[in-house]
Design a protein around this motif. Structure first.
Motif, PDB file in Angstrom:
ATOM      1  N   ALA A   1      85.101   6.258  50.368  1.00  0.00           N
ATOM      2  CA  ALA A   1      86.097   6.920  51.163  1.00  0.00           C
ATOM      3  C   ALA A   1      86.664   7.636  50.866  1.00  0.00           C
ATOM      4  O   ALA A   1      88.055   7.994  51.117  1.00  0.00           O
ATOM      5  N   GLN A   2      86.798   7.310  48.993  1.00  0.00           N
ATOM      6  CA  GLN A   2      88.116   8.121  48.236  1.00  0.00           C
ATOM      7  C   GLN A   2      87.747   9.854  48.829  1.00  0.00           C
ATOM      8  O   GLN A   2      88.477  11.078  48.949  1.00  0.00           O
TER       9      GLN A   2
ATOM     10  N   ARG B   1      89.137  18.030  51.721  1.00  0.00           N
ATOM     11  CA  ARG B   1      88.917  18.571  53.070  1.00  0.00           C
ATOM     12  C   ARG B   1      88.246  20.023  53.047  1.00  0.00           C
ATOM     13  O   ARG B   1      88.130  19.889  54.038  1.00  0.00           O
TER      14      ARG B   1
ATOM     15  N   ARG C   1      86.221  20.531  56.307  1.00  0.00           N
ATOM     16  CA  ARG C   1      86.709  19.338  57.665  1.00  0.00           C
ATOM     17  C   ARG C   1      87.568  19.214  58.432  1.00  0.00           C
ATOM     18  O   ARG C   1      88.801  20.105  58.745  1.00  0.00           O
TER      19      ARG C   1
ATOM     20  N   GLN D   1      86.198   5.425  57.953  1.00  0.00           N
ATOM     21  CA  GLN D   1      86.057   5.038  58.808  1.00  0.00           C
ATOM     22  C   GLN D   1      85.602   5.563  60.101  1.00  0.00           C
ATOM     23  O   GLN D   1      84.658   4.711  61.498  1.00  0.00           O
TER      24      GLN D   1
ATOM     25  N   ALA E   1      86.734  12.704  59.747  1.00  0.00           N
ATOM     26  CA  ALA E   1      88.321  13.092  58.326  1.00  0.00           C
ATOM     27  C   ALA E   1      87.455  11.577  57.499  1.00  0.00           C
ATOM     28  O   ALA E   1      88.660  12.060  56.555  1.00  0.00           O
ATOM     29  N   ASP E   2      87.319  10.678  58.304  1.00  0.00           N
ATOM     30  CA  ASP E   2      87.496   9.705  56.569  1.00  0.00           C
ATOM     31  C   ASP E   2      86.315   9.022  57.420  1.00  0.00           C
ATOM     32  O   ASP E   2      85.447   8.949  58.295  1.00  0.00           O
TER      33      ASP E   2
ATOM     34  N   MET F   1      85.586  11.383  50.947  1.00  0.00           N
ATOM     35  CA  MET F   1      85.903  12.012  52.130  1.00  0.00           C
ATOM     36  C   MET F   1      87.991  12.011  52.349  1.00  0.00           C
ATOM     37  O   MET F   1      87.994  12.776  53.286  1.00  0.00           O
ATOM     38  N   LYS F   2      88.617  10.917  51.859  1.00  0.00           N
ATOM     39  CA  LYS F   2      90.302  11.325  52.318  1.00  0.00           C
ATOM     40  C   LYS F   2      90.355  12.279  51.412  1.00  0.00           C
ATOM     41  O   LYS F   2      91.155  13.417  52.007  1.00  0.00           O
ATOM     42  N   GLN F   3      90.247  12.592  50.192  1.00  0.00           N
ATOM     43  CA  GLN F   3      90.461  13.487  49.138  1.00  0.00           C
ATOM     44  C   GLN F   3      89.938  15.093  49.624  1.00  0.00           C
ATOM     45  O   GLN F   3      90.879  16.660  49.555  1.00  0.00           O
TER      46      GLN F   3
END
Length: 201
Positions: free
Chosen positions: A13-14, A20, A53, A110, A107-108, A16-18
């Motif tokens: 999750a981190q 780009r 992404r 989820q 993007a994330d 995917m978030k961090q």
């Protein structure tokens, strides 16, 4: 900073978030299932990998054969230099439940859960692991094991271990991973070389 107790799902999750964008070297080992008493056959290839992404990535295979795989957000291009052949497929039709989609499409985390179910796996070899199983049982991918390494700069991708529906296993091991490098737009632009056969299935 990554908490010490973070499991693979937390790290993914981190990541995917961090992350780009990213760039790394890779070694890929593809093992075909054994047949009629023969030992499984393994093929090793290597090259470089870049992504941005959402939806753009590039694999440049250098050994043993030169091939380029580019997703530009609309089309997935495969250029086989030796055959002087280019295959172009609509990206939305081929990427939904592929390992590359894990890294690049959403993007994330989820957003990925529409296509995959995720479950953390035990830590091994200094990595945290997540198993991703496609929601659709009809695809080519049976499961993907994602290995992540916690670093002071944030989680980085270390291993993708893919099992397909035909019993073939493909293990991508990444090294020299850079998170959020500035990648020129031309990285993800593909133009078929003059004289190449272009196939659009």
């Amino acid at each position: 900073m990554v908490p010490v107790q973070a499991d693979g799902l937390d790290l993914l999750a981190q990541f995917m978030k961090q992350a780009r964008s990213g760039r790394a070297q890779f070694v890929q080992v593809v093992t075909s299932p054994s047949r009629a008493g023969q030992a499984p056959r393994a093929k090793t290839s290597s090259g470089s990998f870049e992504f941005h992404r959402p939806g753009k990535f590039r694999f440049d295979y250098r050994k043993p054969f030169v091939q380029t795989l580019v997703a530009d957000g609309q089309t997935l291009w495969l250029h086989d230099v030796e055959l002087n052949q280019v295959t172009a497929r609509k990206q939305s039709l081929v990427l939904g439940s592929t390992p590359a989609a894990l890294l690049t499409a959403a993007a994330d985390l989820q957003a990925l859960k529409a296509d995959f179910q995720f479950a953390p796996e035990p830590e091994r070899n200094g990595l945290q692991w997540v198993r991703a199983t496609p929601q659709s049982p009809d695809g080519q991918i049976r499961s993907v094991l994602v290995g992540l390494r916690a670093t002071p700069a944030g989680p980085e991708l270390a291993v993708l271990d893919v099992q397909d529906s035909l019993g073939q296993r493909s293990v991508l091991t990444f090294s020299a991973f850079e998170i959020n490098p500035v990648l020129p737009a031309s990285t993800f632009v593909f133009k078929a070389p003059a004289g190449a056969d272009v196939i659009k299935p």
